[in-house]
Design a protein around this motif. Structure first.
Motif, PDB file in Angstrom:
ATOM      1  N   GLY A 278       0.806  -1.217   0.000  1.00 48.93           N
ATOM      2  CA  GLY A 278       0.000   0.000   0.000  1.00 48.93           C
ATOM      3  C   GLY A 278       0.836   1.264   0.000  1.00 48.93           C
ATOM      4  N   PRO A 279       1.738   1.439   0.980  1.00 47.85           N
ATOM      5  CA  PRO A 279       2.568   2.642   0.999  1.00 47.85           C
ATOM      6  C   PRO A 279       3.428   2.819  -0.246  1.00 47.85           C
ATOM      7  CG  PRO A 279       2.591   1.607   3.145  1.00 47.85           C
ATOM      8  CD  PRO A 279       1.866   0.665   2.221  1.00 47.85           C
TER       9      PRO A 279
ATOM     10  N   PHE B  27       1.283   4.593  -2.815  1.00 49.64           N
ATOM     11  CA  PHE B  27       1.076   6.008  -2.493  1.00 49.64           C
ATOM     12  C   PHE B  27       2.340   6.820  -2.800  1.00 49.64           C
ATOM     13  CE2 PHE B  27      -2.651   4.541  -0.318  1.00 49.64           C
ATOM     14  CZ  PHE B  27      -3.486   5.638  -0.205  1.00 49.64           C
TER      15      PHE B  27
ATOM     16  N   SER C 220       7.122  -0.919   8.934  1.00 48.74           N
ATOM     17  CA  SER C 220       5.716  -1.288   9.095  1.00 48.74           C
ATOM     18  C   SER C 220       5.538  -2.154  10.337  1.00 48.74           C
ATOM     19  CB  SER C 220       5.243  -2.056   7.859  1.00 48.74           C
ATOM     20  OG  SER C 220       3.961  -2.597   8.053  1.00 48.74           O
TER      21      SER C 220
ATOM     22  N   TYR D 295       5.260   3.008  11.212  1.00 49.89           N
ATOM     23  CA  TYR D 295       3.875   3.237  10.814  1.00 49.89           C
ATOM     24  C   TYR D 295       3.074   1.942  10.949  1.00 49.89           C
ATOM     25  CZ  TYR D 295       5.365   1.298   6.254  1.00 49.89           C
ATOM     26  OH  TYR D 295       5.849   0.496   5.250  1.00 49.89           O
TER      27      TYR D 295
ATOM     28  N   GLU E 105      -5.250   5.431   9.151  1.00 53.26           N
ATOM     29  CA  GLU E 105      -5.208   5.536   7.685  1.00 53.26           C
ATOM     30  C   GLU E 105      -4.021   6.428   7.319  1.00 53.26           C
ATOM     31  OE1 GLU E 105      -8.013   3.747   5.776  1.00 53.26           O
ATOM     32  OE2 GLU E 105      -7.354   2.937   7.695  1.00 53.26           O
ATOM     33  N   TYR E 106      -2.850   5.865   7.414  1.00 53.93           N
ATOM     34  CA  TYR E 106      -1.608   6.645   7.480  1.00 53.93           C
ATOM     35  C   TYR E 106      -0.938   6.918   6.141  1.00 53.93           C
ATOM     36  CZ  TYR E 106       0.311   1.993   6.798  1.00 53.93           C
ATOM     37  OH  TYR E 106       0.579   0.751   6.288  1.00 53.93           O
ATOM     38  N   GLU E 107      -1.349   6.266   5.051  1.00 58.70           N
ATOM     39  CA  GLU E 107      -0.525   6.271   3.841  1.00 58.70           C
ATOM     40  C   GLU E 107      -0.276   7.660   3.268  1.00 58.70           C
ATOM     41  OE1 GLU E 107      -2.205   2.037   3.892  1.00 58.70           O
ATOM     42  OE2 GLU E 107      -2.854   4.034   4.497  1.00 58.70           O
ATOM     43  N   GLN E 108      -1.313   8.486   3.172  1.00 57.85           N
ATOM     44  CA  GLN E 108      -1.103   9.819   2.612  1.00 57.85           C
ATOM     45  C   GLN E 108      -0.247  10.666   3.551  1.00 57.85           C
ATOM     46  OE1 GLN E 108      -1.834  10.783  -0.496  1.00 57.85           O
ATOM     47  NE2 GLN E 108      -0.672  12.645   0.011  1.00 57.85           N
TER      48      GLN E 108
ATOM     49  N   LEU F 220       2.060   9.498   5.392  1.00 53.40           N
ATOM     50  CA  LEU F 220       3.421   9.006   5.183  1.00 53.40           C
ATOM     51  C   LEU F 220       4.088   9.748   4.029  1.00 53.40           C
ATOM     52  CD1 LEU F 220       5.624   6.853   5.868  1.00 53.40           C
ATOM     53  CD2 LEU F 220       4.514   5.379   4.179  1.00 53.40           C
TER      54      LEU F 220
END
Length: 462
Positions: free
Chosen positions: A33-34, A37, A69, A98, A121-124, A126
């Motif tokens: 996922g990350p 992004f 992670s 994260y 919901e950390y991806e953005q 990050l």
């Protein structure tokens, strides 16, 4: 406008390095996922899954941003050791933890281990922390979780290994590569011992169906013939979940799947179980935790002992195997409770439905745990163990603490020896009855030729 040299440096391949230490044997969503992004934002991130790859210190030295992670407790403990090594090798790199356990342990991590932490919901966020580092800022991220809806890109898996090195489904068709997706994150419920409620506060977020299906499509093309849905509870949003598995089955009728759901959801939505079976559901994991109504009330699980029996019956009618998970060692569980749990497993012919590690699970009380608010825990609670990253506690019956250690020794030995689940179960049962000073009941025999239920090659626990 030309970006400054520092910003351009973060866009260089390998300048942003993401690490995963352990995600239950599946290809890490905490990387896929990350990575997507960050790529969408124009970075050239690299990744290492340390569960299947060695730690490459050359890549550590080249990185300016190192993300680790930590979606579970085991990953956090391994991640802390990895971060300390990264700091020795590359003291100038920004280290960011994260995931779920980053938020729970933010105070500890920011006290000299990490430069920033992110959860929820950390991806953005990050991506924004990477941008801050590129601009020369010393971003410390958020101590509190990010709870905002995201615009999800397709998870980026092409730099990671194909499903072969990861968990496989073992069933009557043999050993089959298993993929992994998440259709939703977070949870609607507030079970006291679960690490999700302190982070998500009873909220959950869906991943768009088209993104999930495209991810499944790619993993099937890479060889997966089974998909694990890693949602904390697949039936939090049953309409969304059914839409995805219906479409998956229509496109790939040979692909099976498994998911996780609460006992109360299995009962409330039992009318959906036959359809799930028809769509290829091989088994459902459910956090039974205990058969003691006293323990279940303290954990605020939302189900009772009677509900467990009812859910098991409903699953059998539907033709889906139930794989229960347990937390048998809590301050409120008695030795009689433990014997009763083992007798239930034997009587209901669930020996091959339970990963042996479940017999030895001891209640984990991480920082921010909802259990810390319960007066009932205080008489047993000790200090926070900074090495184990959990609060210590002592059982009022010393036999239970001794038994838990003995059971884990038996389970670990059985795992090393690749022992049959039934033989490990019988050794655990003997130890438990010996601790109680009672004779062990005779082993329960399975019917000849009875097929064993489907399972993943990697045990489920958190």
């Amino acid at each position: 406008m030309i970006a400054p040299p520092a910003a351009r440096a973060l866009h260089a391949p390998g300048a942003v390095l993401l690490l995963s230490c352990y995600e239950l044997g599946h290809e890490p969503q905490g990387l896929a996922g990350p990575l997507a992004f960050l790529e969408r934002a124009g970075y050239g991130p690299a990744a290492l899954d340390l569960a299947v790859e060695p730690l490459d210190e050359t890549r550590l030295r080249a990185a300016r941003f190192i993300g680790i992670s930590v979606p579970m407790h085991t990953a956090l403990r391994l991640g802390v050791a990895t971060a300390r090594r990264a700091r020795q090798v590359n003291p100038r790199a920004h280290i960011c933890f994260y995931g779920l356990y980053a938020t729970l342990n933010a105070d500890y991590l920011l006290d000299g281990i990490a430069d920033s932490v992110l959860g929820g919901e950390y991806e953005q966020e990050l991506v924004e922390v990477v941008g801050s580092v590129a601009a020369g800022a010393r971003s410390r991220g958020r101590r509190e979780p990010v709870l905002e809806r995201l615009d999800f890109p397709l998870p980026r898996r092409r730099s990671l290994a194909l499903p072969a090195p990861y968990a496989a489904l073992i069933d009557e068709r043999g050993r089959r590569p298993a993929g992994y997706v998440e259709a939703s994150r977070g949870c609607l419920h507030h079970c006291r011992h679960c690490p999700i409620p302190p982070v998500y506060g009873g909220r959950f977020f869906v991943v768009p169906a088209d993104v999930v299906l495209a991810d499944i499509r790619g993993q099937v093309a890479a060889g997966a013939t089974h998909i694990t849905f890693g949602d904390p509870d697949f039936l939090n949003g049953p309409g969304h979940s059914l839409k995805i598995v219906r479409a998956m089955h229509a496109e790939f009728p040979h692909v099976t799947f498994d998911c996780t759901a609460k006992i109360e959801h299995l009962l409330e939505r039992r009318d959906l179980l036959p359809e799930l079976a028809g769509l290829g559901c091989a088994f459902i994991v459910s956090a039974v935790e205990s058969l003691s109504d006293v323990v279940l009330a303290h954990l605020e699980k939302g189900h009772t002992r009677a509900d467990v029996h009812a859910a098991l019956a409903a699953m059998r009618v539907a033709g889906i195997a139930l794989r229960p998970s347990f937390v048998p060692f809590t301050p409120w569980a008695t030795l009689d409770d433990y014997l009763e749990l083992l007798d239930f497993v034997a009587a209901e012919d669930l020996v091959y439905h339970v990963d042996p590690v479940q017999y030895g699970i001891r209640l984990l009380v991480p920082p921010r745990s909802g259990l810390l608010e319960r007066p009932a825990l205080r008489p047993f609670l000790g200090p926070l163990d900074p090495t184990a990253l959990t609060y210590t506690w002592t059982h009022p019956d010393p036999r239970m603490d001794d038994l838990q250690r003995a059971v884990m020794t038996i389970v670990e030995r059985g795992t090393r020896q690749e022992a049959d689940a039934a033989s490990t179960f019988e050794r655990v049962r003997e130890a438990a009855y010996r601790a109680a000073g009672r004779p062990t009941p005779p082993p329960r025999r399975r019917s000849a030729g009875q097929p064993r239920p489907a399972r993943l090659s990697e045990p489920w626990f958190c």
